[in-house]
Design a protein around this motif. Structure first.
Motif, PDB file in Angstrom:
ATOM      1  N   GLY A   1      -0.077  17.595   7.880  1.00  0.00           N
ATOM      2  CA  GLY A   1       0.584  16.704   6.928  1.00  0.00           C
ATOM      3  C   GLY A   1       1.673  15.884   7.604  1.00  0.00           C
ATOM      4  N   LEU A   2       2.417  16.529   8.518  1.00  0.00           N
ATOM      5  CA  LEU A   2       3.424  15.806   9.286  1.00  0.00           C
ATOM      6  C   LEU A   2       2.750  14.749  10.155  1.00  0.00           C
ATOM      7  N   GLY A   3       1.569  15.103  10.697  1.00  0.00           N
ATOM      8  CA  GLY A   3       0.812  14.129  11.474  1.00  0.00           C
ATOM      9  C   GLY A   3       0.382  12.949  10.628  1.00  0.00           C
ATOM     10  N   ALA A   4      -0.066  13.215   9.404  1.00  0.00           N
ATOM     11  CA  ALA A   4      -0.464  12.138   8.501  1.00  0.00           C
ATOM     12  C   ALA A   4       0.723  11.235   8.184  1.00  0.00           C
ATOM     13  N   LEU A   5       1.869  11.859   7.992  1.00  0.00           N
ATOM     14  CA  LEU A   5       3.082  11.096   7.671  1.00  0.00           C
ATOM     15  C   LEU A   5       3.502  10.211   8.845  1.00  0.00           C
ATOM     16  N   LEU A   6       3.483  10.798  10.053  1.00  0.00           N
ATOM     17  CA  LEU A   6       3.927  10.066  11.240  1.00  0.00           C
ATOM     18  C   LEU A   6       2.977   8.936  11.613  1.00  0.00           C
ATOM     19  N   THR A   7       1.681   9.121  11.338  1.00  0.00           N
ATOM     20  CA  THR A   7       0.705   8.089  11.695  1.00  0.00           C
ATOM     21  C   THR A   7       0.445   7.105  10.555  1.00  0.00           C
ATOM     22  N   GLY A   8       1.152   7.273   9.440  1.00  0.00           N
ATOM     23  CA  GLY A   8       1.074   6.289   8.360  1.00  0.00           C
ATOM     24  C   GLY A   8      -0.085   6.455   7.415  1.00  0.00           C
ATOM     25  N   LYS A   9      -0.708   7.627   7.361  1.00  0.00           N
ATOM     26  CA  LYS A   9      -1.804   7.854   6.423  1.00  0.00           C
ATOM     27  C   LYS A   9      -1.249   8.163   5.035  1.00  0.00           C
ATOM     28  N   ASN A  10      -2.098   7.976   4.042  1.00  0.00           N
ATOM     29  CA  ASN A  10      -1.695   8.213   2.663  1.00  0.00           C
ATOM     30  C   ASN A  10      -1.503   9.721   2.448  1.00  0.00           C
TER      31      ASN A  10
ATOM     32  N   SER B   1       0.835  -1.209   0.000  1.00  0.00           N
ATOM     33  CA  SER B   1       0.000   0.000   0.000  1.00  0.00           C
ATOM     34  C   SER B   1       0.853   1.236   0.000  1.00  0.00           C
ATOM     35  N   THR B   2       0.386   2.254  -0.730  1.00  0.00           N
ATOM     36  CA  THR B   2       1.146   3.492  -0.836  1.00  0.00           C
ATOM     37  C   THR B   2       1.198   4.260   0.461  1.00  0.00           C
ATOM     38  N   ASN B   3       0.292   3.947   1.404  1.00  0.00           N
ATOM     39  CA  ASN B   3       0.321   4.699   2.649  1.00  0.00           C
ATOM     40  C   ASN B   3       1.016   3.942   3.767  1.00  0.00           C
ATOM     41  N   GLU B   4       1.668   2.826   3.436  1.00  0.00           N
ATOM     42  CA  GLU B   4       2.358   2.053   4.451  1.00  0.00           C
ATOM     43  C   GLU B   4       3.646   2.754   4.827  1.00  0.00           C
ATOM     44  N   ASN B   5       3.857   2.921   6.121  1.00  0.00           N
ATOM     45  CA  ASN B   5       5.017   3.660   6.608  1.00  0.00           C
ATOM     46  C   ASN B   5       5.584   2.945   7.816  1.00  0.00           C
ATOM     47  N   LYS B   6       6.785   2.435   7.702  1.00  0.00           N
ATOM     48  CA  LYS B   6       7.356   1.647   8.792  1.00  0.00           C
ATOM     49  C   LYS B   6       7.793   2.520   9.960  1.00  0.00           C
ATOM     50  N   PHE B   7       7.768   3.822   9.810  1.00  0.00           N
ATOM     51  CA  PHE B   7       8.165   4.730  10.882  1.00  0.00           C
ATOM     52  C   PHE B   7       6.961   5.349  11.588  1.00  0.00           C
ATOM     53  N   THR B   8       5.814   4.692  11.534  1.00  0.00           N
ATOM     54  CA  THR B   8       4.613   5.278  12.121  1.00  0.00           C
ATOM     55  C   THR B   8       4.709   5.356  13.643  1.00  0.00           C
ATOM     56  N   LEU B   9       4.067   6.380  14.195  1.00  0.00           N
ATOM     57  CA  LEU B   9       3.965   6.580  15.630  1.00  0.00           C
ATOM     58  C   LEU B   9       2.514   6.445  16.055  1.00  0.00           C
ATOM     59  N   HIS B  10       2.303   6.157  17.339  1.00  0.00           N
ATOM     60  CA  HIS B  10       0.954   6.188  17.886  1.00  0.00           C
ATOM     61  C   HIS B  10       0.427   7.617  17.804  1.00  0.00           C
ATOM     62  N   GLU B  11      -0.874   7.745  17.570  1.00  0.00           N
ATOM     63  CA  GLU B  11      -1.461   9.072  17.374  1.00  0.00           C
ATOM     64  C   GLU B  11      -1.225   9.997  18.558  1.00  0.00           C
ATOM     65  N   ASP B  12      -1.324   9.475  19.788  1.00  0.00           N
ATOM     66  CA  ASP B  12      -1.149  10.329  20.959  1.00  0.00           C
ATOM     67  C   ASP B  12       0.262  10.898  21.044  1.00  0.00           C
ATOM     68  N   TRP B  13       1.277  10.092  20.720  1.00  0.00           N
ATOM     69  CA  TRP B  13       2.654  10.611  20.729  1.00  0.00           C
ATOM     70  C   TRP B  13       2.841  11.610  19.597  1.00  0.00           C
ATOM     71  N   THR B  14       2.198  11.349  18.463  1.00  0.00           N
ATOM     72  CA  THR B  14       2.261  12.296  17.344  1.00  0.00           C
ATOM     73  C   THR B  14       1.686  13.641  17.753  1.00  0.00           C
ATOM     74  N   VAL B  15       0.583  13.615  18.495  1.00  0.00           N
ATOM     75  CA  VAL B  15      -0.054  14.853  18.951  1.00  0.00           C
ATOM     76  C   VAL B  15       0.881  15.643  19.870  1.00  0.00           C
ATOM     77  N   VAL B  16       1.547  14.945  20.772  1.00  0.00           N
ATOM     78  CA  VAL B  16       2.494  15.616  21.673  1.00  0.00           C
ATOM     79  C   VAL B  16       3.593  16.303  20.870  1.00  0.00           C
ATOM     80  N   ILE B  17       4.125  15.609  19.868  1.00  0.00           N
ATOM     81  CA  ILE B  17       5.187  16.166  19.031  1.00  0.00           C
ATOM     82  C   ILE B  17       4.683  17.381  18.256  1.00  0.00           C
ATOM     83  N   LEU B  18       3.502  17.254  17.646  1.00  0.00           N
ATOM     84  CA  LEU B  18       2.973  18.346  16.825  1.00  0.00           C
ATOM     85  C   LEU B  18       2.600  19.553  17.681  1.00  0.00           C
ATOM     86  N   GLY B  19       1.985  19.304  18.828  1.00  0.00           N
ATOM     87  CA  GLY B  19       1.648  20.406  19.731  1.00  0.00           C
ATOM     88  C   GLY B  19       2.895  21.137  20.198  1.00  0.00           C
TER      89      GLY B  19
END
Length: 420
Positions: free
Chosen positions: A71-80, A2-20
Motif C-alpha cells: 500500500g505504501l508502494g501504491a501511494l509512493l508510485t501514485g496509484k489509486n 484524478s483521485t490517484n494523482e499524487n504530486k509526491f510520486t517516486l520512480h518505482e525502482d526507488w520505491t522498491v529500494v525504500i520498501l525493501g
C-alpha cells in the motif's frame, strides 16, 4: 483531477529500494512474521495444519504486513489507493491458494514451486474471466518482484557476487552484443518496423520487459507496439521458465551452468528467479547475479539506442536540447540493484551471525511471498488473445527466432565460463 494523482510520486525502482529497506529494518528491529504452514499430505493435514486457527492467524498477520508495504508502494508510485485496498486482498488470497496447492504432497513430488501455481491460477482467471480495468491498474508485478529481489540480497554473500558477477558481466557483454545484432538482423530480414525492431532486439538480448520499456522511452516509441512486445516477452518466458530447468536436469547440467544459462537467456527477472528456484539455491543465486549483470548494461544500452535513434532516424531533431546526454544512463539504471547489493553488504559484513539467524526464516518466507504475488499478477494481466489476434505475425516469428539463438549462444558461453 484524478483521485490517484499524487504530486509526491517516486520512480518505482526507488520505491522498491525504500520498501525493501523498510522490510529489512523492521525485521532486524524485532518485527518478525511467523512462517505459515503450507505442507500437507492428506485432507486431515489440510484441515489440522494449513487451516488451523493458529495458521490462519499467521496468514492474517502476513496479509496485514504485505498490505501495508505494498500500500505504501501504491501511494509512493501514485496509484489509486482506494482501488488498491479493494483489489490487493483478491491477489493475496489467490496467491495463498496457489501456495497451498503447491504445498501438497503430489506437487512436492513433482518438484513444482509455488510460483508456478500462482502463475497458472492467475492465467486461468485472467484469460477466462473479464477483469475490470480498475483491478488491472492495481497489479504491480515489477514492484513485487523487485521487493523480493532486494530481500534476496540478504541471502547472497557479497563475495559470491564479486566472483560470479565478473563472469556474469563477461557473459552479459558477449550475449547482449551478439544477440542484439542477430535479433536486429532477423527483424530487418522479416521487414518488421523500426520501432518494434529496436524493442525486440533489446528485450531479447538484455532484460525483457525493462529493456523494452527503456528502449521505448529512448526512441519515444508507440505504447501499443511496446504493449505487443511486452506480451511476447511474458508469454515466451512462461514455457522457458518451466522447460529450461527440466532440460538442464535431463542432461545433468551443473547448477552454476544452469543458473548462468537461465539468467542470461530468460528475459524477465521474475521468470529467472522462478526457474532458478526450480533448480536449486546455487542456480538461483547465479541466475540472479547474471541477470543483474545484464540489468547493469540497461542504462548504457538505452543511452546508445537513444544516440542511434536521434542521429539516424530523426536527423531533424539534432537541436542541443534534443540530444541524449549521460543523464540517460543514470535514469535507465535499475535502482533496485542498489538495494540488492546494499542488503548483501549488510548481511555479509556488518551483522553478527546471531542476528542473521534470527531473521533468516522470516525474510526468506517474505521473499517467496513477494515473488508469488508477482506471478499471480503476471497471470492476471497476461491475455493470450491479445497476442494471437494480431494479423501481422512477423514480430512474433522474429522474436522466437532471436530467442532460440539467444538460448543456444548463452548455453555455450555458460559452459565456457561457469563449468568447473
Amino acid at each position: 483531477m484524478s483521485t490517484n494523482e499524487n504530486k509526491f510520486t517516486l520512480h518505482e525502482d526507488w520505491t522498491v529500494v525504500i520498501l525493501g529497506a523498510l522490510v529489512i529494518i523492521l525485521s532486524l528491529s524485532g518485527v518478525l512474521l511467523p512462517v505459515p504452514v503450507f505442507s500437507w499430505a492428506t485432507g486431515a493435514d489440510l484441515a489440522d495444519k494449513v487451516f488451523s486457527i493458529a495458521n490462519l492467524r499467521i496468514f492474517g498477520l502476513q496479509f496485514l504486513f504485505v498490505l501495508l508495504i505494498a500500500g505504501l508502494g501504491a501511494l509512493l508510485t501514485g496509484k489509486n489507493l482506494k482501488n488498491y485496498l479493494l483489489g490487493f486482498p483478491a491477489v493475496y488470497v489467490l496467491t495463498i491458494i496457489a501456495l497451498i496447492i503447491a504445498g501438497s504432497k503430489e506437487a512436492k513430488a513433482l518438484n513444482l514451486e509455488g510460483v508456478i501455481f500462482s502463475l497458472g491460477l492467475g492465467l486461468i482467471i485472467g484469460n477466462f474471466f473479464k477483469l475490470p480495468e480498475w483491478f488491472k491498474s492495481i497489479l504491480a508485478t515489477e514492484l513485487y518482484v523487485k521487493i523480493g529481489l532486494v530481500l534476496l540480497g540478504t541471502s547472497v554473500i557479497f563475495s559470491d557476487i564479486l566472483k560470479a558477477g565478473s563472469l556474469g558481466l563477461i557473459q552479459s557483454l558477449v550475449v547482449v552484443t551478439s544477440v542484439w545484432y542477430f535479433a536486429y538482423w532477423v527483424c530487418k530480414k522479416l521487414k518488421v518496423d523500426d520501432e518494434i525492431t529496436m524493442m525486440i532486439s533489446s528485450a531479447v538480448s538484455i532484460c525483457g520487459v525493462s529493456a523494452a520499456i527503456a528502449t521505448a522511452g529512448a526512441i519515444k516509441g508507440d505504447p501499443k507496439k511496446l504493449s505487443y512486445v511486452i506480451s511476447l516477452v511474458l508469454i515466451t518466458a512462461i514455457p522457458m521458465m518451466v522447460f529450461m530447468p527440466i532440460i538442464a536436469a535431463y542432461f545433468h547440467f551443473p547448477q552454476q551452468v544452469t543458473g548462468a544459462w537461465l539468467g542470461g537467456s530468460i528475459d524477465t527477472t521474475g521468470a529467472v528467479v522462478a526457474s532458478g528456484t526450480l533448480v536449486g539455491e546455487e542456480a538461483l543465486k547465479i541466475s540472479t547475479i547474471v541477470k543483474f549483470s545484464q540489468n547493469v548494461l540497461l542504462g548504457l544500452a538505452a543511452f546508445a539506442i537513444s544516440v542511434y535513434w536521434t542521429y539516424t532516424k530523426h536527423p531533424a531533431a539534432k537541436d542541443a536540447d534534443k540530444k541524449p546526454t549521460l543523464k540517460v544512463i543514470w535514469e535507465r539504471f535499475p535502482k533496485f540493484v542498489i538495494g540488492f547489493i546494499a542488503a548483501s553488504l549488510l548481511f555479509s559484513f556488518f551483522l553478527p551471525e546471531t542476528a542473521i539467524a534470527e531473521v533468516k526464516g522470516s525474510l526468506k518466507n517474505l521473499q517467496g511471498l513477494w515473488f508469488a504475488l508477482a506471478f499471480t499478477s503476471i497471470g492476471l494481466e497476461t491475455n493470450f488473445a491479445d497476442l494471437f489476434s494480431r494479423e501481422n505475425k512477423k514480430p512474433l516469428y522474429a522474436f522466437l527466432i532471436a530467442q532460440g539463438f539467444n538460448v543456444v549462444v548463452t548455453l555455450v558461453i555458460a559452459f565456457v565460463l561457469f563449468n568447473k
